[in-house]
Design an enzyme around this catalytic site. Structure first.
Site, mmCIF file in Angstrom:
data_model
loop_
_atom_site.group_PDB
_atom_site.id
_atom_site.type_symbol
_atom_site.label_atom_id
_atom_site.label_comp_id
_atom_site.label_asym_id
_atom_site.label_seq_id
_atom_site.Cartn_x
_atom_site.Cartn_y
_atom_site.Cartn_z
ATOM 1 N N TYR A 113 0.855 -1.197 0.000
ATOM 2 C CA TYR A 113 0.000 0.000 0.000
ATOM 3 C C TYR A 113 0.884 1.237 0.000
ATOM 4 O O TYR A 113 1.802 1.341 0.806
ATOM 5 C CB TYR A 113 -0.817 0.103 1.284
ATOM 6 C CG TYR A 113 -1.771 -0.998 1.628
ATOM 7 C CD1 TYR A 113 -3.117 -0.902 1.283
ATOM 8 C CD2 TYR A 113 -1.372 -2.097 2.385
ATOM 9 C CE1 TYR A 113 -4.020 -1.884 1.656
ATOM 10 C CE2 TYR A 113 -2.277 -3.084 2.763
ATOM 11 C CZ TYR A 113 -3.598 -2.966 2.395
ATOM 12 O OH TYR A 113 -4.504 -3.934 2.762
ATOM 13 N N HIS B 175 -9.826 2.226 2.303
ATOM 14 C CA HIS B 175 -9.345 3.162 3.329
ATOM 15 C C HIS B 175 -9.709 4.600 2.991
ATOM 16 O O HIS B 175 -8.918 5.523 3.180
ATOM 17 C CB HIS B 175 -7.824 3.026 3.490
ATOM 18 C CG HIS B 175 -7.410 1.691 3.996
ATOM 19 N ND1 HIS B 175 -6.137 1.207 3.920
ATOM 20 C CD2 HIS B 175 -8.136 0.713 4.608
ATOM 21 C CE1 HIS B 175 -6.082 -0.010 4.440
ATOM 22 N NE2 HIS B 175 -7.287 -0.336 4.865
ATOM 23 N N ASN C 254 -3.359 1.041 8.148
ATOM 24 C CA ASN C 254 -4.804 0.846 8.047
ATOM 25 C C ASN C 254 -5.441 1.830 9.019
ATOM 26 O O ASN C 254 -4.996 1.964 10.152
ATOM 27 C CB ASN C 254 -5.162 -0.592 8.401
ATOM 28 C CG ASN C 254 -4.236 -1.600 7.746
ATOM 29 O OD1 ASN C 254 -3.032 -1.572 8.022
ATOM 30 N ND2 ASN C 254 -4.748 -2.442 6.908
#
Ligand code: 6FA
Ligand code: ABL
Length: 535
Positions: A389, A469, A512
C-alpha cells in the site's frame, strides 16, 4: 423526545463520539441504518459450527476472510458499490481489525491539519486506555499459522529492515516490520463495539436506534433543529447539535441531502422526487467542497509460494468445514488460528519521490490469495500474499459524490492521479522482491516471469487498487475554500452541525486507518464538548 446530541452512524467515529458525549451527561441518540453485528449487539448470523456458543460471524476473528466469499452479504451497504459496512460498528464489525496507534505525521500541520490538532497524543492515550492493541490475540498468548511471518521476515531482514513491536514505536515507519497488531479483545472482535459502545449502552441518557436511515438534517438557515429519518423527524433540544458519522460515503450524501455541498450534487438531490422536497430552499444552500480531497491507498498484491507455508485452504472452508481441531480449540477458550484475522506481518518503508516529497509504503503479508494469475505450475496449499500500500505522503486525490439515484459513488478514482505515486509504488514492489533469490524456496507466482513489475502495475485492474481506506471528502481545515469542517469539526457556515468520522481526515494515516480515525474521534468530540454554545 428531544436530544442534546444526535449522532448519525455507528462506525468507530460515531460510537466514540456518542460514548464521550453520554459520559459528559448529555442526552444522546445514536442512529444506525443497519442492524446488529456481534452477539452482544443482538446479532445471530454465523456458521453452524459456532451455534450455541453466543458467537456470530462478526465475533470470530478467523472468519474475517469469509466476508468476501460468503454468498450472504447483508453486512455490506447495498447502495454503495465499494465495500462499506452497514451494521452496528460500521467497518469495524467486518474489517481485518489491523490496528495502529497513529504516528505524529498522521495529524501534522505539514500535511494540512489545523495547528490545534498537532498533538494527538493525549487523545491517542485515551483510545489506548479503552482499547489496547495486541499482536498475539489468541487467549493462550501463543501465535499460530506463523509460516508467512517467518518467510517474509527473512526477506525483509535481507533488505535491512529492523524487527520491532510496531505499536511500541508508532513513529518508526521506515525499514521496520513486526507482527500484525489488532484490536481484538479476549480472542474475539473487540473494536469500538466491545469497548466504547458497551459503556455508552450502560447509561440511561444514551439510546441506540438501529435499522433507521437518516435522510438529512432539518435546518433553518445555519441552525440545525433535528434529523429526518425514514421513520420521521427526530428533534434536538434548543441548544442541541448533530454529529454526522456515516463514513466517507455516507456522510457526504447526508450533507448533500441537507443542502450542503457543491451545486452539481445538490441539484441531483433537488431532482429526486423523495429527497428534493425536503431540501432547504436554494437560498439556504451552503456551498462547500464536500466530496473533494479524497484519498485511499493504491495497493497491489504480489502472490508467492513457499514450501513451508500453510495457506489454510485459502480460507475457503472456514465457514462450512473448518479444521476440526482448530474449531474445537476456538470454541473451548477463544484460542488458536480462529482468534486472529488473516494478516501475520506488517512492514513500512519511506521513499523519496522525484518531486522531492516523502511517501511511505506499507506491506501486509498473509496466507492465501484473493486471486492467482500465473503460467507457473504451483502448489495452491503454499500460496501467500504481500499487499503493498502506498500511504502517507501520496499526492493523488479523487472525488466522492452521488449518482442520480442518490447512491454514494466514487466520481473520480483517487489512485495514481499523480504519476509520481505510481512510480514510487513500482519502485517499492521491485524492492520487495529484489532479494527473493536469497530466501530458499520463495517464488513469486503473480506476476510471473512473462510479466514485468512495470507491466503488472500498468495493467492492474483499476478497481483492484482499492484498499477500502477512504478518507477526506469532508476534510478538516482552516478555510471553507478547501475544507468542509473547521478545527472543531463543525461544518463551515453552520451553527451546530459536526462531522466525526473518516471523512474529516485530510490525509491518509501511515497504516490501516481505523486507529487514526478513533484517535481523531477522541480529539474531535473533546473539541465539540469544549466549544461554547452547546447543550
Ligand atoms: N481499517 C483498519 O484500520 N484495519 C483493517 O484491517 C481494515 N480492514 C478493512 C476491511 O477489511 C474492509 C473490507 C473495509 C471495508 C474496511 C477496512 N478498514 C480497515 C477501514 C475501516 O474499517 C474504516 O476506515 C472505518 O470503519 C471507517 O470508520 P467511519 O466511522 O468513518 O465509518 P464506517 O463506514 O465504519 O461507519 C459508518 C456507519 O454509519 C455505518 O455503520 C453505516 O451503516 C452508518 N450510516 C451511514 N449512513 C447512514 C445514514 N444515512 N443513516 C444512518 N446510518 C448511516
Ligand atoms: C485492510 O485494511 C483492508 O482494507 C482490507 O482490504 C484487508 O483485507 C484487511 N485490512 C486485512 O489486511 C483484504 C483481504 O485479506 C482480501 O482477501 C480481500 O480480497 C481484500 O481485503 C478486499 O479488499
Amino acid at each position: 423526545t428531544q436530544f442534546d446530541y444526535i449522532v448519525v452512524g455507528s462506525g468507530p467515529g460515531g460510537i466514540i463520539a456518542a460514548d464521550r458525549l453520554s459520559e459528559a451527561g448529555k442526552k444522546v441518540l445514536l442512529v444506525e441504518r443497519g442492524g446488529p453485528s456481534t452477539w452482544e449487539t443482538g446479532g445471530t448470523y454465523g456458521p453452524d459450527w459456532v451455534k450455541g456458543h453466543n458467537l456470530t460471524k462478526f465475533d470470530v476473528p478467523g472468519l474475517f476472510e469469509s466476508m468476501f466469499t460468503d454468498p450472504n452479504v447483508f453486512w455490506w451497504c447495498q447502495d454503495i458499490n465499494v465495500f462499506a459496512g452497514c451494521l452496528v460498528g460500521g467497518g469495524t464489525s467486518v474489517n481485518g481489525a489491523l490496528y495502529w496507534y497513529p504516528a505524529d505525521i498522521d495529524f501534522a500541520t505539514s500535511q494540512g491539519w489545523p495547528a490545534s490538532w498537532a498533538n494527538h497524543n493525549p487523545y491517542t492515550a485515551k483510545m489506548k486506555a479503552r482499547l489496547p492493541s495486541t499482536d498475539h490475540p489468541s487467549t493462550d498468548g501463543k501465535r499460530y499459522l506463523e509460516q508467512v511471518y517467518d518467510v517474509v521476515s527473512k526477506l525483509l531482514t535481507g533488505q535491512n529492515y529492523q524487527n520491532i513491536t510496531i505499536n511500541d514505536n508508532p513513529n518508526a515507519k521506515d525499514h521496520v516490520y513486526g507482527y500484525s497488531a489488532y484490536d481484538f479483545l479476549a480472542g474475539k472482535r473487540g473494536g469500538p463495539v466491545a469497548s466504547y459502545l458497551r459503556t455508552a449502552k450502560a447509561r440511561k441518557n444514551f439510546q441506540l436506534l438501529m435499522n433507521t436511515m437518516v435522510t438529512g438534517v432539518v435546518r433553518n438557515g445555519t441552525k440545525v433543529t433535528g434529523v429526518r429519518t425514514d421513520g420521521g423527524i427526530i428533534p434536538l433540544t434548543a441548544k442541541g447539535r448533530v454529529i454526522l458519522a456515516g463514513g466517507s460515503f455516507g456522510t457526504p450524501r447526508l450533507l448533500y441531502q441537507s443542502g450542503i455541498g457543491p451545486t452539481d450534487m445538490l441539484n441531483l438531490v433537488k431532482a429526486d422526487p423523495t429527497s428534493g422536497p425536503n431540501m432547504p430552499p436554494q437560498s439556504q444552500w451552503i456551498n462547500l467542497p464536500v466530496g473533494e480531497n479524497v484519498s485511499d491507498n493504491p495497493s497491489i498484491n504480489l502472490v508467492f509460494t513457499h514450501p513451508s507455508v500453510d495457506a489454510y485452504e485459502n480460507w475457503a472452508n472456514i465457514m462450512s468445514n473448518p479444521r476440526p481441531a482448530d474449531a474445537a480449540q476456538y470454541l473451548k477458550d477463544q484460542s488458536g488460528v480462529f482468534a486472529q484475522a488473516s494478516p501475520r506481518l506488517n512492514f513500512w518503508r519511506a521513499y523519496g519521490g522525484s518531486d522531492g516529497k516523502t511517501r511511505y509504503l506499507q506491506g501486509t503479508a498473509r496466507p492465501g490469495a484473493a486471486s492467482v494469475t500465473t503460467s507457473y505450475p504451483y502448489n495452491a496449499s503454499n500460496i501467500f500474499t504481500i499487499t503493498a500500500y502506498l500511504s502517507t505522503g501520496i499526492t493523488s486525490r479523487g472525488r466522492i459524490g452521488i449518482d442520480a439515484a442518490l447512491r454514494p459513488r466514487v466520481l473520480t478514482n483517487p489512485w495514481f492521479t499523480d504519476p509520481v505515486d505510481k512510480a514510487v509504488l513500482i519502485q517499492g514492489l521491485k524492492d520487495i522482491v529484489s532479494n527473493i533469490k536469497n530466501v530458499t524456496g520463495m517464488t513469486l507466482i503473480t506476476p510471473d516471469n512473462t510479466t514485468t513489475i512495470d507491466d503488472y502495475v500498468n495493467t492492474y485492474p483499476t478497481a483492484n487498487l482499492n484498499s477500502n481506506h477512504w478518507v477526506g471528502p469532508c476534510s478538516i481545515g482552516n478555510s471553507a475554500s478547501n475544507s468542509v469542517v473547521d478545527q472543531n469539526t463543525k461544518v463551515f457556515n453552520t451553527d451546530n452541525l459536526f462531522v466525526i468520522d473518516a471523512s474529516i481526515l485530510r490525509t491518509l494515516p501511515m497504516g490501516n486507518p481505523h486507529g487514526a480515525i478513533m484517535s481523531a474521534a477522541e480529539q474531535g468530540v473533546a473539541k465539540v464538548l469544549a466549544l461554547a454554545g452547546g447543550p
